[in-house]
Motif scaffolding. Structure first.
Motif, short mmCIF file in Angstrom:
data_model
loop_
_atom_site.label_atom_id
_atom_site.label_comp_id
_atom_site.label_asym_id
_atom_site.label_seq_id
_atom_site.Cartn_x
_atom_site.Cartn_y
_atom_site.Cartn_z
N ILE A 53 0.86 -1.69 -0.17
CA ILE A 53 -0.21 0.42 0.20
C ILE A 53 1.34 1.18 0.00
O ILE A 53 1.77 1.87 0.66
N THR A 54 0.65 2.06 -0.51
CA THR A 54 1.53 3.56 -1.05
C THR A 54 0.28 4.97 -0.68
O THR A 54 0.87 5.76 -0.36
N ASP A 55 -0.82 3.82 -0.62
CA ASP A 55 -1.68 5.74 -0.82
C ASP A 55 -3.28 4.60 0.14
O ASP A 55 -4.03 3.85 -0.16
N ALA A 57 -5.34 5.57 1.99
CA ALA A 57 -6.21 6.78 1.79
C ALA A 57 -7.45 5.86 0.93
O ALA A 57 -8.35 6.42 0.43
N ASP A 58 -6.46 5.39 -0.36
CA ASP A 58 -6.96 4.44 -1.48
C ASP A 58 -8.50 3.34 -1.23
O ASP A 58 -6.98 2.32 -0.89
N ALA A 59 -9.08 3.85 -1.18
CA ALA A 59 -10.28 2.29 -0.63
C ALA A 59 -9.43 1.00 -1.78
O ALA A 59 -9.13 0.07 -1.03
N ALA A 60 -8.90 1.30 -2.98
CA ALA A 60 -8.88 0.31 -3.40
C ALA A 60 -7.82 0.06 -3.68
O ALA A 60 -7.72 -1.60 -3.93
N GLU A 61 -6.76 0.60 -3.47
CA GLU A 61 -5.35 0.11 -3.40
C GLU A 61 -5.56 -1.08 -2.41
O GLU A 61 -4.68 -1.55 -2.36
N ASP A 63 -8.16 -2.78 -0.46
CA ASP A 63 -8.08 -4.05 -1.28
C ASP A 63 -7.76 -4.74 -1.77
O ASP A 63 -7.72 -5.65 -1.92
N ARG A 64 -7.18 -4.25 -2.89
CA ARG A 64 -5.96 -4.82 -3.87
C ARG A 64 -4.92 -5.66 -2.68
O ARG A 64 -5.45 -6.93 -2.99
N SER A 92 -9.41 6.58 9.36
CA SER A 92 -10.30 7.97 9.49
C SER A 92 -11.59 8.10 9.62
O SER A 92 -12.38 6.95 10.00
#
Length: 92
Positions: A53-55, A57-61, A63-64, A92
């Motif tokens: 994970i690099t972000d 806050a990115d829900a798709a990342e 989930d991946r 958050s």
């Protein structure tokens, strides 16, 4: 007795690399000789390596990465060497 356990290793660096290479060496030779100091080229590990994970806050990342860890029965987290504190998840 359990024959196999699916393990996911989360982390980077020489410690994680040594763990994976040592396991591959043991699997190939069934000998612990050389596990402290590998001479020559270690055998191929066949271990898939994925970007983390690099972000957060990115829900798709998120989930991946969660999907990639979903089949693991044990997750090892290896903090980077020299880290003065563990990683923290922020909500958050």
């Amino acid at each position: 007795m359990v024959e196999r356990v699916r393990v996911a290793v989360v982390g980077v660096g020489d410690n994680v690399s040594a763990l994976v290479q040592g396991k591959a060496l043991y699997r190939a030779s069934r000998s612990v000789a050389g596990l402290r100091k590998i001479t020559g080229e270690p055998p191929p590990t066949g271990v898939p390596v994925s970007r983390g994970i690099t972000d957060a806050a990115d829900a798709a990342e998120v989930d991946r990465v969660a999907g990639e860890l979903a089949g693991a029965e044990v997750v090892l987290y290896a903090a980077p060497s020299g880290s003065t504190r563990p990683s923290r998840c922020s909500s958050s």
